[in-house]
Design a protein around this motif. Structure first.
Motif, PDB file in Angstrom:
ATOM      1  N   LYS A  55       0.832  -1.203   0.000  1.00  0.00           N
ATOM      2  CA  LYS A  55       0.000   0.000   0.000  1.00  0.00           C
ATOM      3  C   LYS A  55       0.867   1.253   0.000  1.00  0.00           C
ATOM      4  O   LYS A  55       0.611   2.205  -0.752  1.00  0.00           O
ATOM      5  N   THR A 160      -4.991   9.323  -2.486  1.00  0.00           N
ATOM      6  CA  THR A 160      -5.898   9.460  -1.345  1.00  0.00           C
ATOM      7  C   THR A 160      -6.762   8.218  -1.176  1.00  0.00           C
ATOM      8  O   THR A 160      -6.931   7.693  -0.072  1.00  0.00           O
ATOM      9  N   PHE A 161      -7.320   7.716  -2.279  1.00  0.00           N
ATOM     10  CA  PHE A 161      -8.128   6.494  -2.206  1.00  0.00           C
ATOM     11  C   PHE A 161      -7.286   5.311  -1.735  1.00  0.00           C
ATOM     12  O   PHE A 161      -7.711   4.521  -0.884  1.00  0.00           O
ATOM     13  N   SER A 163      -4.674   5.214   0.068  1.00  0.00           N
ATOM     14  CA  SER A 163      -4.266   5.303   1.474  1.00  0.00           C
ATOM     15  C   SER A 163      -5.335   4.747   2.406  1.00  0.00           C
ATOM     16  O   SER A 163      -5.055   4.457   3.576  1.00  0.00           O
ATOM     17  N   ARG A 164      -6.562   4.577   1.914  1.00  0.00           N
ATOM     18  CA  ARG A 164      -7.657   4.061   2.730  1.00  0.00           C
ATOM     19  C   ARG A 164      -7.820   2.552   2.598  1.00  0.00           C
ATOM     20  O   ARG A 164      -8.737   1.963   3.198  1.00  0.00           O
ATOM     21  N   LEU A 165      -6.957   1.916   1.814  1.00  0.00           N
ATOM     22  CA  LEU A 165      -7.015   0.460   1.701  1.00  0.00           C
ATOM     23  C   LEU A 165      -6.687  -0.191   3.042  1.00  0.00           C
ATOM     24  O   LEU A 165      -5.921   0.353   3.845  1.00  0.00           O
ATOM     25  N   PRO A 166      -7.227  -1.379   3.303  1.00  0.00           N
ATOM     26  CA  PRO A 166      -6.798  -2.118   4.505  1.00  0.00           C
ATOM     27  C   PRO A 166      -5.360  -2.588   4.357  1.00  0.00           C
ATOM     28  O   PRO A 166      -4.767  -2.496   3.267  1.00  0.00           O
ATOM     29  N   ARG A 167      -4.819  -3.093   5.430  1.00  0.00           N
ATOM     30  CA  ARG A 167      -3.454  -3.621   5.384  1.00  0.00           C
ATOM     31  C   ARG A 167      -3.410  -4.814   4.436  1.00  0.00           C
ATOM     32  O   ARG A 167      -4.285  -5.682   4.462  1.00  0.00           O
TER      33      ARG A 167
END
Length: 383
Positions: A55, A160-161, A163-167
């Motif tokens: 990520k 920005t999108f 950065s909101r992903l899960p680990r």
């Protein structure tokens, strides 16, 4: 978003280079900087995704590309500087592509991989293909700088999108040096016969068929006596086929083995070019290019899903980095050799030769896949 923005930016850069230099060679160098140069760094680009958090790698790649694009827009540098900046941005894009393909098995269940890769393909290859049409509309209200700034904005929104992903789970780092990891990735591809056969087959099909980007305008205007508008429409045919193909595959690809889907994609895309060379009217060529787009969608989903399943997790980014780096080189070779063939013959001969060569490569690849043994077959998945 970032792939669509990049497609807009490429159109803007091509027009800027053509307008500022007036030289066909300068336009060709820009295309080579974007397609061929990243292929030389595919092994290194893939090693980054296998060493660091996926990520974080994707977010940083988007930010780097966004900053470079802002600088291009504000400065509009001379050609030598622009070529270096485009090459650096394209290498960064190769790192992103390898990491994003590696990330997919960690974000969705195995039985959802076909649908997930179809969605990703529609958002990358599909929207990238229709980008020139949108760029044409944007030029009515802005200029090269404006479109490049829009391109840059898409990278920042994408980051920005992401950065909101899960680990995203990843394999443990090897502990080796960066160069050793890059060499190990190449070594794995050479030892894994099935992976090697797929890579070589993909390279050969693109090396034959990539010339359609160059030859299309000559077919439309010289052989089919079409207008500028008709020529532009033909380029949209593949994009239409890609989007429709990904929509179909998202629903039905699970019922097909991925190596079979890949080979069908090779055959359909190559046959599309061969028969386009025989087209008798603009609308017929457009329909055939839509069919070619369906084949390219099958290639994308088939290869990516299969490799995500059979390649060990700690090597995935390196395999994808090398694969897509090699495809960039194949495209560059196709531009050069296909351009020479086009110069000495005509567009129909070029399309027919490209399609026939792609079909021959498909047959050889099918034989290689069949003989590559059982060690690289897809694992049984729970439906």
């Amino acid at each position: 978003m970032s792939f669509l923005g990049d497609s807009l930016g490429l159109v803007a850069l091509l027009l800027y280079v053509q307008g500022s230099t007036g030289a066909a060679l300068a336009v060709a160098l820009l295309l080579l900087a974007g397609d061929f140069v990243p292929g030389l760094f595919g092994a290194l680009a893939g090693a980054i995704g296998d060493r660091f958090d996926l990520k974080r790698v994707m977010v940083v790649c988007d930010l780097v590309q966004g900053v470079l694009t802002v600088v291009m827009a504000l400065v509009l540098p001379p050609l030598p500087v622009l070529l270096v900046m485009v090459a650096v941005r394209s290498v960064t894009a190769t790192v992103f592509q390898a990491s994003s393909r590696n990330a997919m098995p960690g974000l969705v269940k195995d039985e959802e991989l076909e649908a997930a890769n179809s969605a990703l393909g529609a958002g990358t290859n599909g929207l990238e293909a229709v980008g020139p049409l949108i760029a044409g509309a944007l030029f009515l209200v802005t200029d090269v700088r404006g479109i490049l700034l829009i391109d840059a904005a898409t990278f920042f929104v994408s980051a920005t999108f992401l950065s909101r992903l899960p680990r995203i789970p990843r394999a443990e780092p090897s502990g080796h040096s960066f160069l050793k990891d890059a060499r190990d990735g190449l070594g794995y591809i050479w030892r894994a016969k099935a992976v090697r056969v797929i890579g070589i087959g993909f390279f050969a099909v693109v090396a034959f068929n990539g010339v359609d980007d160059v030859a299309m305008v000559f077919l439309a205007k010289d052989e089919l006596h079409g207008s500028d508008s008709a020529s532009a429409t033909l380029y949209a045919g593949v994009g239409i086929g890609l989007i429709v193909g990904f929509m179909i595959l998202a629903r039905y690809a699970r019922s097909i083995r991925m190596p079979v889907l890949m080979l069908l994609g090779f055959a359909v895309s190559s046959m599309g070019n061969l028969v386009t060379g025989l087209a008798w009217a603009i609308w017929a060529a457009l329909a055939l290019q839509v069919i070619r787009g369906l084949g390219i969608a099958g290639i994308d989903v088939g290869i990516n899903t299969h490799l995500q399943r059979v390649v060990p997790a700690h090597l995935r980014s390196r395999v994808f980095g090398n694969l897509y780096g090699a495809i960039g080189i194949a495209a560059g070779i196709s531009y050069v050799l296909g351009g020479l063939l086009l110069q000495h013959t005509d567009a129909r001969t070029t399309f027919i030769t490209a399609g026939a060569g792609g079909l021959l490569a498909t047959v050889v690849t099918a034989i290689g896949v069949r003989r590559s043994g059982r060690g690289e077959h897809e694992p049984r998945v729970r439906r």
